[in-house]
Design a protein around this motif. Structure first.
Motif, PDB file in Angstrom:
ATOM      1  N   GLY A 109       0.787  -1.232   0.000  1.00  0.00           N
ATOM      2  CA  GLY A 109       0.000   0.000   0.000  1.00  0.00           C
ATOM      3  C   GLY A 109       0.821   1.284   0.000  1.00  0.00           C
ATOM      4  O   GLY A 109       0.260   2.382  -0.037  1.00  0.00           O
ATOM      5  N   TRP A 110       2.131   1.154   0.020  1.00  0.00           N
ATOM      6  CA  TRP A 110       3.038   2.323   0.048  1.00  0.00           C
ATOM      7  C   TRP A 110       3.414   2.727  -1.373  1.00  0.00           C
ATOM      8  O   TRP A 110       3.995   1.926  -2.115  1.00  0.00           O
ATOM      9  CB  TRP A 110       4.286   1.954   0.868  1.00  0.00           C
ATOM     10  CG  TRP A 110       5.459   2.896   0.749  1.00  0.00           C
ATOM     11  CD1 TRP A 110       5.432   4.257   0.707  1.00  0.00           C
ATOM     12  CD2 TRP A 110       6.847   2.515   0.669  1.00  0.00           C
ATOM     13  NE1 TRP A 110       6.716   4.762   0.605  1.00  0.00           N
ATOM     14  CE2 TRP A 110       7.600   3.708   0.578  1.00  0.00           C
ATOM     15  CE3 TRP A 110       7.519   1.292   0.672  1.00  0.00           C
ATOM     16  CZ2 TRP A 110       8.988   3.711   0.485  1.00  0.00           C
ATOM     17  CZ3 TRP A 110       8.897   1.284   0.574  1.00  0.00           C
ATOM     18  CH2 TRP A 110       9.625   2.497   0.495  1.00  0.00           C
ATOM     19  N   GLY A 111       3.103   3.962  -1.741  1.00  0.00           N
ATOM     20  CA  GLY A 111       3.464   4.461  -3.076  1.00  0.00           C
ATOM     21  C   GLY A 111       4.939   4.832  -3.086  1.00  0.00           C
ATOM     22  O   GLY A 111       5.294   5.990  -2.940  1.00  0.00           O
ATOM     23  N   PHE A 112       5.790   3.823  -3.268  1.00  0.00           N
ATOM     24  CA  PHE A 112       7.243   3.984  -3.044  1.00  0.00           C
ATOM     25  C   PHE A 112       7.922   4.900  -4.049  1.00  0.00           C
ATOM     26  O   PHE A 112       9.047   5.345  -3.823  1.00  0.00           O
ATOM     27  CB  PHE A 112       7.926   2.603  -3.049  1.00  0.00           C
ATOM     28  CG  PHE A 112       7.825   1.919  -4.380  1.00  0.00           C
ATOM     29  CD1 PHE A 112       8.748   2.182  -5.376  1.00  0.00           C
ATOM     30  CD2 PHE A 112       6.791   1.030  -4.661  1.00  0.00           C
ATOM     31  CE1 PHE A 112       8.651   1.585  -6.622  1.00  0.00           C
ATOM     32  CE2 PHE A 112       6.670   0.423  -5.910  1.00  0.00           C
ATOM     33  CZ  PHE A 112       7.595   0.704  -6.886  1.00  0.00           C
ATOM     34  N   ASP A 113       7.274   5.179  -5.199  1.00  0.00           N
ATOM     35  CA  ASP A 113       7.930   6.055  -6.182  1.00  0.00           C
ATOM     36  C   ASP A 113       7.454   7.493  -6.067  1.00  0.00           C
ATOM     37  O   ASP A 113       7.865   8.355  -6.843  1.00  0.00           O
ATOM     38  CB  ASP A 113       7.744   5.536  -7.615  1.00  0.00           C
ATOM     39  CG  ASP A 113       6.326   5.726  -8.130  1.00  0.00           C
ATOM     40  OD1 ASP A 113       5.379   5.607  -7.326  1.00  0.00           O
ATOM     41  OD2 ASP A 113       6.164   5.981  -9.337  1.00  0.00           O
ATOM     42  N   VAL A 157      14.174   4.040  -8.229  1.00  0.00           N
ATOM     43  CA  VAL A 157      13.941   5.445  -8.596  1.00  0.00           C
ATOM     44  C   VAL A 157      14.743   6.456  -7.769  1.00  0.00           C
ATOM     45  O   VAL A 157      15.349   7.371  -8.322  1.00  0.00           O
ATOM     46  CB  VAL A 157      12.420   5.781  -8.581  1.00  0.00           C
ATOM     47  CG1 VAL A 157      11.793   5.499  -7.227  1.00  0.00           C
ATOM     48  CG2 VAL A 157      12.163   7.226  -8.983  1.00  0.00           C
ATOM     49  N   PHE A 158      14.769   6.273  -6.437  1.00  0.00           N
ATOM     50  CA  PHE A 158      15.477   7.245  -5.589  1.00  0.00           C
ATOM     51  C   PHE A 158      16.904   6.792  -5.243  1.00  0.00           C
ATOM     52  O   PHE A 158      17.520   7.317  -4.323  1.00  0.00           O
ATOM     53  CB  PHE A 158      14.673   7.507  -4.314  1.00  0.00           C
ATOM     54  CG  PHE A 158      13.334   8.137  -4.583  1.00  0.00           C
ATOM     55  CD1 PHE A 158      13.240   9.361  -5.248  1.00  0.00           C
ATOM     56  CD2 PHE A 158      12.159   7.504  -4.192  1.00  0.00           C
ATOM     57  CE1 PHE A 158      12.004   9.942  -5.509  1.00  0.00           C
ATOM     58  CE2 PHE A 158      10.921   8.078  -4.449  1.00  0.00           C
ATOM     59  CZ  PHE A 158      10.842   9.288  -5.110  1.00  0.00           C
ATOM     60  N   LYS A 159      17.350   5.743  -5.947  1.00  0.00           N
ATOM     61  CA  LYS A 159      18.734   5.285  -5.792  1.00  0.00           C
ATOM     62  C   LYS A 159      19.004   4.621  -4.442  1.00  0.00           C
ATOM     63  O   LYS A 159      20.122   4.707  -3.933  1.00  0.00           O
ATOM     64  CB  LYS A 159      19.697   6.461  -6.010  1.00  0.00           C
ATOM     65  CG  LYS A 159      20.715   6.192  -7.098  1.00  0.00           C
ATOM     66  CD  LYS A 159      21.586   7.395  -7.362  1.00  0.00           C
ATOM     67  CE  LYS A 159      22.856   6.972  -8.076  1.00  0.00           C
ATOM     68  NZ  LYS A 159      23.658   8.122  -8.478  1.00  0.00           N
ATOM     69  N   PHE A 160      17.980   4.031  -3.855  1.00  0.00           N
ATOM     70  CA  PHE A 160      18.210   3.193  -2.673  1.00  0.00           C
ATOM     71  C   PHE A 160      18.459   1.783  -3.191  1.00  0.00           C
ATOM     72  O   PHE A 160      17.518   1.080  -3.568  1.00  0.00           O
ATOM     73  CB  PHE A 160      16.994   3.226  -1.734  1.00  0.00           C
ATOM     74  CG  PHE A 160      16.749   4.569  -1.126  1.00  0.00           C
ATOM     75  CD1 PHE A 160      17.603   5.067  -0.143  1.00  0.00           C
ATOM     76  CD2 PHE A 160      15.669   5.349  -1.521  1.00  0.00           C
ATOM     77  CE1 PHE A 160      17.383   6.316   0.424  1.00  0.00           C
ATOM     78  CE2 PHE A 160      15.448   6.605  -0.970  1.00  0.00           C
ATOM     79  CZ  PHE A 160      16.301   7.092   0.005  1.00  0.00           C
ATOM     80  N   ARG A 192      14.984  11.122 -15.891  1.00  0.00           N
ATOM     81  CA  ARG A 192      14.501  12.378 -15.294  1.00  0.00           C
ATOM     82  C   ARG A 192      14.422  12.293 -13.766  1.00  0.00           C
ATOM     83  O   ARG A 192      13.986  13.221 -13.116  1.00  0.00           O
ATOM     84  CB  ARG A 192      13.096  12.722 -15.842  1.00  0.00           C
ATOM     85  CG  ARG A 192      12.933  12.570 -17.352  1.00  0.00           C
ATOM     86  CD  ARG A 192      11.638  13.220 -17.869  1.00  0.00           C
ATOM     87  NE  ARG A 192      10.434  12.651 -17.308  1.00  0.00           N
ATOM     88  CZ  ARG A 192       9.629  11.778 -17.936  1.00  0.00           C
ATOM     89  NH1 ARG A 192       9.913  11.375 -19.165  1.00  0.00           N
ATOM     90  NH2 ARG A 192       8.546  11.319 -17.347  1.00  0.00           N
ATOM     91  N   LYS A 193      14.795  11.149 -13.213  1.00  0.00           N
ATOM     92  CA  LYS A 193      14.678  10.904 -11.775  1.00  0.00           C
ATOM     93  C   LYS A 193      16.070  10.797 -11.143  1.00  0.00           C
ATOM     94  O   LYS A 193      17.075  10.694 -11.856  1.00  0.00           O
ATOM     95  CB  LYS A 193      13.883   9.606 -11.545  1.00  0.00           C
ATOM     96  CG  LYS A 193      12.470   9.635 -12.114  1.00  0.00           C
ATOM     97  CD  LYS A 193      11.556  10.559 -11.307  1.00  0.00           C
ATOM     98  CE  LYS A 193      10.294  10.967 -12.053  1.00  0.00           C
ATOM     99  NZ  LYS A 193       9.377   9.890 -12.352  1.00  0.00           N
ATOM    100  N   PRO A 194      16.147  10.763  -9.791  1.00  0.00           N
ATOM    101  CA  PRO A 194      17.471  10.682  -9.149  1.00  0.00           C
ATOM    102  C   PRO A 194      18.363   9.556  -9.685  1.00  0.00           C
ATOM    103  O   PRO A 194      19.578   9.727  -9.775  1.00  0.00           O
ATOM    104  CB  PRO A 194      17.116  10.454  -7.674  1.00  0.00           C
ATOM    105  CG  PRO A 194      15.794  11.130  -7.508  1.00  0.00           C
ATOM    106  CD  PRO A 194      15.059  10.893  -8.805  1.00  0.00           C
ATOM    107  N   ILE A 195      17.791   8.442 -10.082  1.00  0.00           N
ATOM    108  CA  ILE A 195      18.618   7.309 -10.540  1.00  0.00           C
ATOM    109  C   ILE A 195      19.357   7.642 -11.844  1.00  0.00           C
ATOM    110  O   ILE A 195      20.461   7.145 -12.089  1.00  0.00           O
ATOM    111  CB  ILE A 195      17.765   6.018 -10.689  1.00  0.00           C
ATOM    112  CG1 ILE A 195      18.638   4.801 -10.979  1.00  0.00           C
ATOM    113  CG2 ILE A 195      16.693   6.154 -11.761  1.00  0.00           C
ATOM    114  CD1 ILE A 195      19.527   4.353  -9.871  1.00  0.00           C
ATOM    115  N   GLY A 196      18.774   8.497 -12.680  1.00  0.00           N
ATOM    116  CA  GLY A 196      19.460   8.989 -13.882  1.00  0.00           C
ATOM    117  C   GLY A 196      19.828   7.953 -14.925  1.00  0.00           C
ATOM    118  O   GLY A 196      20.838   8.087 -15.628  1.00  0.00           O
ATOM    119  N   GLU A 197      19.050   6.923 -15.062  1.00  0.00           N
ATOM    120  CA  GLU A 197      19.276   5.911 -16.105  1.00  0.00           C
ATOM    121  C   GLU A 197      17.922   5.304 -16.475  1.00  0.00           C
ATOM    122  O   GLU A 197      16.947   5.504 -15.749  1.00  0.00           O
ATOM    123  CB  GLU A 197      20.230   4.818 -15.597  1.00  0.00           C
ATOM    124  CG  GLU A 197      19.689   4.040 -14.397  1.00  0.00           C
ATOM    125  CD  GLU A 197      20.545   2.843 -14.003  1.00  0.00           C
ATOM    126  OE1 GLU A 197      21.778   2.935 -14.059  1.00  0.00           O
ATOM    127  OE2 GLU A 197      19.935   1.809 -13.647  1.00  0.00           O
TER     128      GLU A 197
END
Ligand code: ZN
Ligand code: ZN
Length: 259
Positions: A109-113, A157-160, A192-197
């Motif tokens: 239920g967590w919108g992780f992106d 997406v957030f590079k974790f 376009r996101k922190p991951i950049g790929e």
């Protein structure tokens, strides 16, 4: 880029620009097959998607555009559908579309992106959420409900990043995707996101290529200016890996075209 099958409209409440604006840029970019695949309605997280009542309006406006632009570009109709247990709706799955993109945007239920909820990463075991995410991707493939796997490794997406090797976490999902005869999208939004790929990473695309899993392309545009952004990069990536064709859909049938 010859095909771009992942694009949104304002009906999802978090995109901007008219359908004509998106198509205009697609034409300028030399895209030949351009698909809308807006977030399908669902009785969960309704804020970020169209309502069930708006489905007809969405489908009709895309089909009208298909006619309007038929001499310039091929417009396709799809939905991006959340694979979320107990919230997958028959009204969506019965829609008369060219294709369904199956995507996982929620873990328990967590919108992780969603940047709004990024704080939760601090309280999670990263390996465990990667495993849960890819377990959901595997189940999504096994459900047999969808044609395209949306942004395969969105969880980055957030590079974790996980401590375990990514290929070991993803292996079973890729086998399930192969088994289900699904297509992987190479999605440019990651740039376009922190991951950049792109999604998926080059490493995972190489694994997919070895398994002979076909690919398609998607800008995942939520603004007209995002259409075709990084198109050269992903076309080069696909070709370097060895892909010579990509897939478009008509009435949920695959059509292979040269890239
Ligand atoms: Zn969206
Ligand atoms: Zn998505």
């Amino acid at each position: 880029m010859i095909a771009d099958l992942h694009n949104h409209t304002t009906l999802c409440n978090h995109a901007e620009g008219s359908i004509d604006d998106y198509i205009q840029i697609a034409i300028e970019q030399g895209i030949k097959y351009f698909g809308f695949s807006d977030h399908a309605p669902m009785d969960f997280d309704p804020k970020y998607r169209m309502s069930f009542k708006q489905m007809k309006e969405y489908e009709q406006s895309v089909l009208d555009a298909k006619k309007r632009y038929k001499d310039k570009i091929n417009i396709l109709l799809g939905y991006e559908v959340d694979y979320l247990k107990n919230h997958i709706d028959k009204r969506v799955l019965e829609a008369d579309v060219d294709y369904f993109i199956g995507s996982v945007h929620f873990i328990d239920g967590w919108g992780f992106d969603n940047p709004e909820f990024i704080g939760r990463y601090e309280h999670e075991d990263i390996d465990e959420i990667w495993q849960k995410y890819f377990h959901a991707i595997k189940e999504m493939a096994q459900s047999g409900l969808f044609d395209i796997v949306g942004h395969l490794d969105l969880i980055k997406v957030f590079k974790f990043m996980p401590k375990k090797t990514i290929s070991s976490i993803v292996k079973d999902s890729l086998l399930a995707i192969k088994e289900a005869d699904m297509v992987l999208e190479i999605n440019m939004a990651g740039f376009r996101k922190p991951i950049g790929e792109p999604y998926p990473s080059i490493e995972l695309l190489q694994e997919a290529f070895k398994l002979e899993i076909p690919v398609t392309f998607g800008s995942d545009a939520h603004k007209p200016q995002q259409v075709g952004l990084f198109a050269n990069e992903i076309t080069t990536i696909a070709k370097d890996i060895g892909y010579k064709q990509c897939v478009i859909f008509s009435n949920r049938k695959k059509i292979f075209i040269n890239i």
